[in-house]
Scaffold this motif. Structure first.
Motif, PDB file in Angstrom:
ATOM      1  N   ARG A  69      21.672   4.519  18.174  1.00 21.02           N
ATOM      2  CA  ARG A  69      22.068   4.776  16.792  1.00 21.02           C
ATOM      3  C   ARG A  69      22.112   3.467  15.980  1.00 21.02           C
ATOM      4  O   ARG A  69      21.729   3.437  14.803  1.00 21.02           O
ATOM      5  CB  ARG A  69      23.425   5.507  16.809  1.00 21.02           C
ATOM      6  CG  ARG A  69      24.009   5.875  15.464  1.00 21.02           C
ATOM      7  CD  ARG A  69      25.034   4.895  14.945  1.00 21.02           C
ATOM      8  NE  ARG A  69      26.059   4.546  15.882  1.00 21.02           N
ATOM      9  CZ  ARG A  69      27.220   5.200  16.016  1.00 21.02           C
ATOM     10  NH1 ARG A  69      27.469   6.257  15.291  1.00 21.02           N
ATOM     11  NH2 ARG A  69      28.132   4.754  16.874  1.00 21.02           N
ATOM     12  N   GLY A  70      22.564   2.367  16.624  1.00 17.30           N
ATOM     13  CA  GLY A  70      22.656   1.084  15.926  1.00 17.30           C
ATOM     14  C   GLY A  70      21.317   0.614  15.364  1.00 17.30           C
ATOM     15  O   GLY A  70      21.272  -0.035  14.307  1.00 17.30           O
ATOM     16  N   GLU A  89      17.236  -3.389  20.571  1.00 15.37           N
ATOM     17  CA  GLU A  89      17.596  -4.643  19.939  1.00 15.37           C
ATOM     18  C   GLU A  89      16.908  -5.780  20.689  1.00 15.37           C
ATOM     19  O   GLU A  89      16.768  -5.736  21.905  1.00 15.37           O
ATOM     20  CB  GLU A  89      19.109  -4.808  20.003  1.00 15.37           C
ATOM     21  CG  GLU A  89      19.603  -5.987  19.208  1.00 15.37           C
ATOM     22  CD  GLU A  89      21.095  -5.888  18.961  1.00 15.37           C
ATOM     23  OE1 GLU A  89      21.854  -5.779  19.947  1.00 15.37           O
ATOM     24  OE2 GLU A  89      21.508  -5.934  17.792  1.00 15.37           O
ATOM     25  N   GLU A 126      31.373 -13.991  17.879  1.00 11.71           N
ATOM     26  CA  GLU A 126      32.368 -13.071  18.429  1.00 11.71           C
ATOM     27  C   GLU A 126      33.669 -13.787  18.770  1.00 11.71           C
ATOM     28  O   GLU A 126      34.744 -13.271  18.515  1.00 11.71           O
ATOM     29  CB  GLU A 126      31.817 -12.341  19.672  1.00 11.71           C
ATOM     30  CG  GLU A 126      31.078 -11.068  19.294  1.00 11.71           C
ATOM     31  CD  GLU A 126      30.163 -10.529  20.391  1.00 11.71           C
ATOM     32  OE1 GLU A 126      30.355 -10.886  21.570  1.00 11.71           O
ATOM     33  OE2 GLU A 126      29.264  -9.745  20.052  1.00 11.71           O
ATOM     34  N   TYR A 167      39.764  -2.885  18.091  1.00 16.00           N
ATOM     35  CA  TYR A 167      39.924  -2.236  19.402  1.00 16.00           C
ATOM     36  C   TYR A 167      41.353  -1.747  19.610  1.00 16.00           C
ATOM     37  O   TYR A 167      41.591  -0.683  20.183  1.00 16.00           O
ATOM     38  CB  TYR A 167      39.513  -3.207  20.517  1.00 16.00           C
ATOM     39  CG  TYR A 167      38.020  -3.437  20.590  1.00 16.00           C
ATOM     40  CD1 TYR A 167      37.165  -2.397  20.954  1.00 16.00           C
ATOM     41  CD2 TYR A 167      37.453  -4.667  20.283  1.00 16.00           C
ATOM     42  CE1 TYR A 167      35.793  -2.585  21.017  1.00 16.00           C
ATOM     43  CE2 TYR A 167      36.074  -4.869  20.346  1.00 16.00           C
ATOM     44  CZ  TYR A 167      35.250  -3.825  20.717  1.00 16.00           C
ATOM     45  OH  TYR A 167      33.890  -4.013  20.781  1.00 16.00           O
ATOM     46  N   GLY A 213      21.253   7.665  20.872  1.00 12.91           N
ATOM     47  CA  GLY A 213      22.511   7.524  21.607  1.00 12.91           C
ATOM     48  C   GLY A 213      23.452   6.628  20.829  1.00 12.91           C
ATOM     49  O   GLY A 213      23.021   5.634  20.250  1.00 12.91           O
ATOM     50  N   GLU A 215      27.874   5.246  20.406  1.00 11.80           N
ATOM     51  CA  GLU A 215      29.258   5.268  20.859  1.00 11.80           C
ATOM     52  C   GLU A 215      30.111   6.131  19.930  1.00 11.80           C
ATOM     53  O   GLU A 215      30.010   6.016  18.705  1.00 11.80           O
ATOM     54  CB  GLU A 215      29.830   3.849  20.894  1.00 11.80           C
ATOM     55  CG  GLU A 215      31.158   3.820  21.594  1.00 11.80           C
ATOM     56  CD  GLU A 215      32.030   2.621  21.261  1.00 11.80           C
ATOM     57  OE1 GLU A 215      33.144   2.562  21.784  1.00 11.80           O
ATOM     58  OE2 GLU A 215      31.604   1.757  20.489  1.00 11.80           O
ATOM     59  N   LEU A 233      36.466   5.542  14.139  1.00  7.56           N
ATOM     60  CA  LEU A 233      37.633   4.761  13.716  1.00  7.56           C
ATOM     61  C   LEU A 233      37.175   3.403  13.202  1.00  7.56           C
ATOM     62  O   LEU A 233      36.290   2.766  13.787  1.00  7.56           O
ATOM     63  CB  LEU A 233      38.581   4.564  14.902  1.00  7.56           C
ATOM     64  CG  LEU A 233      39.091   5.846  15.552  1.00  7.56           C
ATOM     65  CD1 LEU A 233      39.840   5.549  16.848  1.00  7.56           C
ATOM     66  CD2 LEU A 233      39.990   6.618  14.581  1.00  7.56           C
ATOM     67  N   LYS A 234      37.774   2.970  12.106  1.00  3.01           N
ATOM     68  CA  LYS A 234      37.456   1.671  11.504  1.00  3.01           C
ATOM     69  C   LYS A 234      38.750   1.002  11.098  1.00  3.01           C
ATOM     70  O   LYS A 234      39.731   1.691  10.768  1.00  3.01           O
ATOM     71  CB  LYS A 234      36.611   1.861  10.232  1.00  3.01           C
ATOM     72  CG  LYS A 234      35.248   2.458  10.451  1.00  3.01           C
ATOM     73  CD  LYS A 234      34.335   1.462  11.137  1.00  3.01           C
ATOM     74  CE  LYS A 234      32.960   2.049  11.338  1.00  3.01           C
ATOM     75  NZ  LYS A 234      32.181   1.307  12.318  1.00  3.01           N
TER      76      LYS A 234
END
Ligand code: 0WD
Ligand code: CA
Length: 397
Positions: free
Chosen positions: A127-128, A167, A181, A192, A244, A246, A267-268
């Motif tokens: 999906r990304g 990717e 990150e 998270y 696919g 998440e 959720l964000k």
């Protein structure tokens, strides 16, 4: 010598396919009706375990599935920061989990439905990647307006008529990613941690004496290895796709044995909106990204947790994904999902036809080992205008 019949002109070599596609301003894509997009249909699922093992058997594929439960406003998203387990971002997983899941799903399907879906599919990806294709038109617009915009790279191949997109993670890019990150570790931890406060591994809402203690009970220290992913089929224009992605959780009461995309919840987290400028940025950039990402997997609900800089949960707002475009329509910073659909469809057409008709693809046998790989590069700030380029990789690349 006998002259060749006129019909033989169809045997002439195909013209050398173009290898780059310009990305035009959004308005360009709005002069025709948008391509159709078929409502995503959940086919199967898989989980990643706490140690990043891929779980795809009927007995464990939903081990990481969790249900939404409303978190307490005031929750401290900083909780557990020191104990969190972080996924090793240096591992390039490619499309393996998706392809393995599809094989396992087809192998245990006795009805022939799986084979039917798989033999008609023309695009298989995360999906990304579809999100990136859909957002390119607005990323190009951002670059044209002088905002700093990152491009992206993907690897692509066509095998048995199906385009696989993953990717591209060259070592230099993985290092840059790891650095960014770790500098954003706290902000991403809040995301998270919010997921942990919002979810429970029990399908029915637990009744408890006080909501504060119920919320406290639901928190478990995040392990970013753990994911539940849905695999859906959908279509964009003429392209039947398998995607696919998440899924953070499903609505309370959703039946594990009969999961559908209408159960999904995204959720964000977002910093609290304090000014007109914050609100415009949220609507122009965040809502566009959230909308496209959730739309692609058929996720109907997006719950945003607003937080302070220090990580206290200050409020919640849920959006119906399909209502989001209406919230921004008519505003000066409006965006139009039809431009995303039309430009993504034309990108897929360009990528699919260029690779399919490339001599090295035509010459390659039906096995993934020898299938030529192409590199797709989106440069939103190219001096010649935003462009997606396609070139064949050498064996060493
Ligand atoms: O860029 C991507 N799409 C990547 C996906 C990069 C590296 C890995 N993956 C993996 C995911 O971990 C997952 O197994 O591909 C699978 C499907 O992901 P997706 O749904 O296609 O990914 P995307 O839509 O980009 O992101 C969804 C969630 C993120 O949540 P938010 O709310 O921030 O959008 O996937 C997670 C993240 O929680 N995610 C990642 N998790 C670990 N490592 C990564 C990553 N690099 N990128 C996204
Ligand atoms: Ca999320």
């Amino acid at each position: 010598a006998p002259s060749l019949p006129a019909a033989s002109s169809s045997l002439a070599p195909a013209p050398i396919p173009s290898t780059s596609l310009p990305i035009y301003p959004p308005a360009h894509y709005l002069s025709h009706p948008p391509p159709t997009f078929q409502l995503p249909h959940h086919l199967t699922s898989f989980s990643y375990s706490p140690s990043r093992d891929l779980l795809l058997d009927p007995s464990n594929k939903d081990d990481a599935l969790v249900w939404y439960c409303e978190p307490r406003v005031g929750s401290d998203l900083h909780r557990g920061f020191g104990e969190a387990v972080w996924r090793d971002g240096g591992v390039d997983e490619g499309l393996d989990a998706l392809v393995d899941t599809l094989s396992a799903w087809a192998a245990r399907d006795a009805t022939g439905q799986a084979d039917d879906v798989l033999c008609k599919v023309s695009v298989i990806t995360w999906r990304g990647m579809m999100t990136k294709l859909m957002l390119a038109v607005y990323e190009a617009e951002n670059a044209a307006m002088g905002r700093r915009v990152d491009g992206w790279e993907m690897n692509a191949m066509v095998l048995d008529g199906c385009l696989y997109l993953e990717e591209s993670n060259p070592p230099s890019k993985l290092a840059a990613k790891a650095a960014s990150e770790s500098s954003n570790a706290l902000a991403s931890y809040y995301g998270y941690s919010f997921e942990s406060f919002c979810t429970t591994s029990s399908p029915t809402p637990t009744t408890s004496l006080s909501s504060a203690s119920a919320a406290a009970e639901e928190f478990s220290v995040p392990n970013t290895n753990v994911q539940w992913c849905s695999v859906v089929k959908t279509s964009l224009g003429e392209f039947r796709t398998i995607v696919g992605g998440e899924v953070d959780c499903v609505r309370p009461g959703a039946d594990k044995e009969r999961i559908e995309t209408r159960d999904f919840v995204e959720l964000k987290t977002n910093l609290v909106i304090q000014s007109q400028r914050d609100e415009v940025n949220f609507e122009r950039h965040k809502l566009l990204k959230h909308y496209v990402q959730s739309f692609l997997l058929g996720v109907p609900t997006i719950t945003v947790g607003f937080r302070t800089r220090a990580g206290l949960l200050s409020g919640l707002q849920s959006f119906n994904t399909l209502d989001i475009p209406r919230l921004v329509r008519g505003k000066p910073h409006a965006w139009d999902p039809s431009a995303c659909l039309a430009s993504a469809r034309s990108l897929l057409a360009f990528i699919h036809s260029t690779i399919s008709s490339h001599p090295s693809t035509l010459a390659s046998p039906s096995s993934s080992e020898d299938c030529p790989i192409f590199r797709l590069t989106f440069d939103p700030s190219s001096p010649t205008g935003p462009t997606v380029r396609l070139r064949q990789l050498n064996a060493e690349e």
